[in-house]
Scaffold this active site. Structure first.
Site, short mmCIF file in Angstrom:
data_model
loop_
_atom_site.label_atom_id
_atom_site.label_comp_id
_atom_site.label_asym_id
_atom_site.label_seq_id
_atom_site.Cartn_x
_atom_site.Cartn_y
_atom_site.Cartn_z
N THR A 202 0.83 -1.20 0.00
CA THR A 202 0.00 0.00 0.00
C THR A 202 0.87 1.25 0.00
O THR A 202 1.97 1.23 0.53
CB THR A 202 -0.86 -0.04 1.28
N ARG A 230 -13.98 -8.08 -0.21
CA ARG A 230 -13.28 -7.64 1.01
C ARG A 230 -12.72 -6.22 0.86
O ARG A 230 -12.13 -5.86 -0.15
CB ARG A 230 -12.13 -8.62 1.28
N VAL A 231 -12.92 -5.42 1.88
CA VAL A 231 -12.32 -4.08 1.94
C VAL A 231 -11.49 -4.02 3.22
O VAL A 231 -11.94 -4.45 4.28
CB VAL A 231 -13.41 -2.98 1.96
N GLY A 232 -10.27 -3.49 3.10
CA GLY A 232 -9.39 -3.41 4.27
C GLY A 232 -9.50 -2.07 4.97
O GLY A 232 -10.52 -1.38 4.90
N ASP A 233 -8.43 -1.72 5.64
CA ASP A 233 -8.42 -0.50 6.45
C ASP A 233 -8.17 0.77 5.65
O ASP A 233 -8.62 1.85 6.06
CB ASP A 233 -7.31 -0.61 7.50
N THR A 252 -0.25 0.80 6.84
CA THR A 252 -0.06 -0.29 5.88
C THR A 252 0.16 -1.57 6.65
O THR A 252 0.96 -1.60 7.59
CB THR A 252 1.13 -0.04 4.95
N TRP A 254 -1.72 -5.65 7.74
CA TRP A 254 -2.83 -6.60 7.71
C TRP A 254 -4.08 -5.84 8.15
O TRP A 254 -4.31 -5.61 9.35
CB TRP A 254 -2.49 -7.75 8.64
N GLY A 255 -4.87 -5.41 7.14
CA GLY A 255 -5.91 -4.42 7.35
C GLY A 255 -6.95 -4.75 8.39
O GLY A 255 -7.48 -3.87 9.06
#
Ligand code: ASP
Length: 343
Positions: A202, A230-233, A252, A254-255
């Site tokens: 990221t 899936r959407v991360g942080d 950046t 593991w979201g």
């Protein structure tokens, strides 16, 4: 309310506002800080890739810094630096983004303006060349903060944002990463050995402009082999991206763990409420809370005083900063000493 009470309240609110945005230390602003992900591994990086990454980081710093030098606001520097990194296939954002389980590139980005707390974010877009510019359009030209998928792309088209064929994002390196991740998944390997656990690329940027205002932005392809939309942080305000009057953060890693700790906001809350420095607040969350839950990654932190924190708990994080003198400072691995402003 009596006149006298009214005046007292006005005075108090002025002093609170002043306390929330301390003046940058002399010589530090304007300041730009960037990252290109915390999943870098020495063994996985050829000398040529390392050179390309350092060149791209320097270029992003110089181009973002030029915006600040020209007197443009922190937001302009952040979006400029991030578009440079999105366009570079080295990083997991824009061109060179990681692949989903189904072999697609689904991109997320967010932008936040510290002084006004305006924010814009997009998730799961597949045809937007520079997702950070769409996040900016959401912030500046819509009544919303977050748009996803097809709707976000319709808005992008209406706003004249550049759309590309999805094949634009594809790189062979990321495709091979997906193939390895699929094989590992089939073999039932433990998370720590998985391809998905090793590559966070990221990109993010934070800026402090000459007026002492902060901005933060983050852009990503998410995590290799992600599924089910899936959407991360990264595009979630407060998790992977945050800016307020006194502090800005881009994360950046593991979201899921950044979401569960509201990591970016958590770091800035420590600066605002506990008076922590950028380095200390960043360390407490990135080297404390997140690994305690089982997550990993890094973050960049910038305060309105001009303090910089670059914490990570992995082998390395592509990172750099540039200050008033216009000299870019760049580092990748954990044993590289990076001189920070004011230290
Ligand atoms: N934090 C990003 C995500 O979970 C991944 C990364 O930092 O590379 O989507």
């Amino acid at each position: 309310m009596s006149l006298r009470l009214g005046m007292l309240c006005a005075l108090l609110s002025i002093s609170v506002a002043a306390a929330a945005a301390p003046a940058p230390a002399p010589g530090t602003a304007p300041l730009l800080v960037i990252h290109g992900g915390a999943g870098v591994q020495r063994a996985g990086l050829s000398a040529e890739e390392e050179r390309a990454a350092r060149t791209a980081l320097r270029s992003a710093l110089l181009q973002g810094h030029a915006e600040l030098q020209a007197g443009r606001p922190a937001l302009a520097a952040v979006t400029r630096a991030i578009t440079v990194l999105e366009d570079d296939p080295t990083f997991n954002a824009g061109r060179g983004a990681v692949f989903t389980h189904d072999g697609r590139n689904e991109l997320d980005a967010a932008l936040m303006d510290g002084a006004t707390r305006r924010a814009g974010a997009v998730a799961g877009v597949q045809r937007v060349r520079n997702p950070i510019l769409l996040a900016q359009a959401v912030m500046e030209r819509s009544a919303h903060v977050m748009m996803v998928g097809q709707g976000a792309e319709t808005f992008a088209a209406e706003q004249g944002i550049t759309l590309v064929d999805p094949s634009y994002f594809r790189t062979e390196k990321r495709w091979q990463q997906l193939q390895r991740a699929l094989q590992e998944e089939k073999a039932g390997q433990a998370h720590a050995e998985l391809e998905t656990a090793r590559h966070f690329g990221t990109v993010g940027a934070l800026a402090l402009d000459a007026e002492g205002k902060l901005a933060a932005g983050t852009s990503t392809g998410g995590m290799t082999n992600k599924r089910y939309g899936r959407v991360g942080d990264s595009p979630v305000i407060g998790a992977g991206t945050w800016a307020d009057e006194g502090c800005a953060v881009s994360g950046t890693g593991w979201g899921e763990y950044y979401l569960r700790t509201a990591a970016a906001h958590e770091i800035c809350a420590r600066v605002r409420l506990a008076g922590a420095s950028a380095a200390q607040a960043g360390r407490e969350v990135i080297n404390g809370m997140i690994p305690a839950l089982g997550g990993d990654g890094g973050a960049i932190v910038l305060t309105a005083k001009g303090e910089v924190g670059l914490p990570f708990n992995t082998e390395g994080m592509y990172r750099g900063w540039i200050g008033a003198d216009g000299v870019p400072h760049v580092a990748i691995f954990d044993d590289e000493a990076l001189q920070l402003p004011g230290q």
